[in-house]
Design a protein around this motif. Sequence first.
Motif, PDB file in Angstrom:
ATOM      1  N   SER A 106      81.633  -6.024   7.291  1.00 20.66           N
ATOM      2  CA  SER A 106      81.243  -6.677   6.035  1.00 20.66           C
ATOM      3  C   SER A 106      80.418  -7.926   6.305  1.00 20.66           C
ATOM      4  CB  SER A 106      82.492  -7.032   5.217  1.00 20.66           C
ATOM      5  OG  SER A 106      83.218  -5.875   4.861  1.00 20.66           O
ATOM      6  N   ILE A 107      80.880  -8.730   7.256  1.00 16.87           N
ATOM      7  CA  ILE A 107      80.146  -9.945   7.613  1.00 16.87           C
ATOM      8  C   ILE A 107      78.750  -9.597   8.109  1.00 16.87           C
ATOM      9  CG2 ILE A 107      80.044 -11.799   9.342  1.00 16.87           C
ATOM     10  CD1 ILE A 107      83.079 -12.121   8.950  1.00 16.87           C
ATOM     11  N   GLU A 108      78.637  -8.539   8.886  1.00 17.27           N
ATOM     12  CA  GLU A 108      77.330  -8.136   9.417  1.00 17.27           C
ATOM     13  C   GLU A 108      76.366  -7.734   8.298  1.00 17.27           C
ATOM     14  OE1 GLU A 108      75.343  -5.006  12.634  1.00 17.27           O
ATOM     15  OE2 GLU A 108      77.504  -4.971  12.255  1.00 17.27           O
ATOM     16  N   ILE A 109      76.851  -6.972   7.324  1.00 15.28           N
ATOM     17  CA  ILE A 109      75.991  -6.549   6.209  1.00 15.28           C
ATOM     18  C   ILE A 109      75.470  -7.759   5.441  1.00 15.28           C
ATOM     19  CG2 ILE A 109      75.972  -5.377   3.964  1.00 15.28           C
ATOM     20  CD1 ILE A 109      77.955  -3.347   5.156  1.00 15.28           C
ATOM     21  N   ILE A 110      76.374  -8.672   5.109  1.00 15.16           N
ATOM     22  CA  ILE A 110      75.969  -9.853   4.338  1.00 15.16           C
ATOM     23  C   ILE A 110      75.047 -10.741   5.162  1.00 15.16           C
ATOM     24  CG2 ILE A 110      76.791 -11.900   3.120  1.00 15.16           C
ATOM     25  CD1 ILE A 110      79.435 -10.324   2.636  1.00 15.16           C
ATOM     26  N   ALA A 111      75.372 -10.917   6.444  1.00 11.46           N
ATOM     27  CA  ALA A 111      74.565 -11.778   7.316  1.00 11.46           C
ATOM     28  C   ALA A 111      73.131 -11.272   7.439  1.00 11.46           C
ATOM     29  CB  ALA A 111      75.206 -11.874   8.695  1.00 11.46           C
ATOM     30  N   LYS A 112      72.948  -9.977   7.444  1.00 14.82           N
ATOM     31  CA  LYS A 112      71.590  -9.422   7.541  1.00 14.82           C
ATOM     32  C   LYS A 112      70.757  -9.804   6.325  1.00 14.82           C
ATOM     33  CE  LYS A 112      72.511  -5.499  10.599  1.00 14.82           C
ATOM     34  NZ  LYS A 112      72.623  -4.016  10.708  1.00 14.82           N
ATOM     35  N   ASN A 113      71.378  -9.813   5.149  1.00 12.42           N
ATOM     36  CA  ASN A 113      70.647 -10.216   3.951  1.00 12.42           C
ATOM     37  C   ASN A 113      70.348 -11.711   3.970  1.00 12.42           C
ATOM     38  OD1 ASN A 113      70.919 -10.931   0.638  1.00 12.42           O
ATOM     39  ND2 ASN A 113      69.593  -9.229   1.226  1.00 12.42           N
ATOM     40  N   VAL A 114      71.314 -12.506   4.422  1.00 11.45           N
ATOM     41  CA  VAL A 114      71.090 -13.951   4.560  1.00 11.45           C
ATOM     42  C   VAL A 114      69.963 -14.207   5.555  1.00 11.45           C
ATOM     43  CG1 VAL A 114      72.128 -16.144   5.263  1.00 11.45           C
ATOM     44  CG2 VAL A 114      73.482 -14.492   3.952  1.00 11.45           C
ATOM     45  N   ALA A 115      69.937 -13.435   6.633  1.00 10.88           N
ATOM     46  CA  ALA A 115      68.887 -13.586   7.649  1.00 10.88           C
ATOM     47  C   ALA A 115      67.505 -13.307   7.067  1.00 10.88           C
ATOM     48  CB  ALA A 115      69.166 -12.652   8.824  1.00 10.88           C
ATOM     49  N   GLN A 116      67.415 -12.306   6.198  1.00 11.60           N
ATOM     50  CA  GLN A 116      66.136 -12.019   5.536  1.00 11.60           C
ATOM     51  C   GLN A 116      65.631 -13.246   4.791  1.00 11.60           C
ATOM     52  OE1 GLN A 116      67.364  -8.062   3.544  1.00 11.60           O
ATOM     53  NE2 GLN A 116      65.132  -7.978   3.562  1.00 11.60           N
ATOM     54  N   TYR A 117      66.543 -13.877   4.076  1.00 12.28           N
ATOM     55  CA  TYR A 117      66.166 -15.054   3.291  1.00 12.28           C
ATOM     56  C   TYR A 117      65.755 -16.208   4.199  1.00 12.28           C
ATOM     57  CZ  TYR A 117      66.294 -18.798  -0.118  1.00 12.28           C
ATOM     58  OH  TYR A 117      65.940 -19.863  -0.917  1.00 12.28           O
ATOM     59  N   LEU A 118      66.526 -16.454   5.243  1.00 12.44           N
ATOM     60  CA  LEU A 118      66.200 -17.550   6.160  1.00 12.44           C
ATOM     61  C   LEU A 118      64.829 -17.339   6.794  1.00 12.44           C
ATOM     62  CD1 LEU A 118      69.602 -18.098   8.026  1.00 12.44           C
ATOM     63  CD2 LEU A 118      68.595 -19.545   6.248  1.00 12.44           C
ATOM     64  N   LYS A 119      64.553 -16.117   7.166  1.00 10.36           N
ATOM     65  CA  LYS A 119      63.292 -15.822   7.850  1.00 10.36           C
ATOM     66  C   LYS A 119      62.098 -16.002   6.921  1.00 10.36           C
ATOM     67  CE  LYS A 119      61.340 -12.552  11.146  1.00 10.36           C
ATOM     68  NZ  LYS A 119      61.575 -11.287  11.899  1.00 10.36           N
ATOM     69  N   LYS A 120      62.213 -15.521   5.691  1.00  8.04           N
ATOM     70  CA  LYS A 120      61.054 -15.584   4.793  1.00  8.04           C
ATOM     71  C   LYS A 120      60.817 -16.998   4.252  1.00  8.04           C
ATOM     72  CE  LYS A 120      63.069 -14.439   0.276  1.00  8.04           C
ATOM     73  NZ  LYS A 120      63.079 -13.486  -0.844  1.00  8.04           N
ATOM     74  N   THR A 121      61.837 -17.868   4.336  1.00 11.48           N
ATOM     75  CA  THR A 121      61.686 -19.237   3.828  1.00 11.48           C
ATOM     76  C   THR A 121      61.569 -20.266   4.954  1.00 11.48           C
ATOM     77  OG1 THR A 121      64.103 -19.513   3.698  1.00 11.48           O
ATOM     78  CG2 THR A 121      62.972 -18.722   1.708  1.00 11.48           C
TER      79      THR A 121
END
Length: 265
Positions: A158-173
């Motif tokens: 679960s943590i991995e799934i959520i972290a991947k979405n957070v990572a998308q946001y961090l990378k694009k911003t």
Amino acid sequence: MKSRQSTKKEELYLTLSKKKGKNVQILPELCAYTPREVYNLLLTSERIKNWFKIVGNHYYPNSSKKILLLYPCSTIKPFWESRSYKALFETLKEFSEYRNYIHLVTISEPFGLIPEDFYGKKGDGYNWDDEWYDVPGLFEWWVKRHGLSYEKEYLDKSIEIIAKNVAQYLKKTKDIYKVRIAFVRTYSSSLTKKDDHTHCRMIELASKISGVKVKILPPKNLVKKIVSTHGRFAWDMYGVAHPEAQEYLRQYLKRAIKRVILNET
């Protein structure tokens, strides 16, 4: 005939989850009480999938935002009605002149990131106004207190799934924010890191995946000071909402504003 598991889930919803909303509805389909339930929710909920697409692909913060402040979600929904957020808003009042530069974003399970721009709003694929969730199923103490199965495998997934979405946001911003702060529960009152410190783990993993650094606070020495001065209950109960934690955040933000907004050293 209802299974024992579904009966237990219905009981938890009626006796606990349903009462956590302040003038809002907690949706039973957005409640999960074990790591396996959280994992299944992440895989099947269209509302969560839609939100991940919004945050990961479509939403961008205003270019004026220079300081990202990640802050944990709360048991009470909506967040801004909780003690923790009321303490935070008092802290942020001091920076009224520079508040527009600070971007408050809630870190949550199972929705990942919820920017303050969406607080109290609803639209296509989201509703942060009057329909909310209750997902305590990743916290070992909570799950075991209620006699449920705690499977670490599904916590990690679960943590991995959520972290991947957070990572998308961090990378694009990465070119928008100049400072990134996560003010979350970093240590327990026994001064150890725990597997179910979910927000901390999500951000650590997201930072690793994206290659974007996030300063995770508060530090161990502050937690130690709060515990030694006020007792373990003070940290267990209040966490980052504790007055000394909020004062630390205030001073950290003050220095960040001087550095990135006022260009002072």
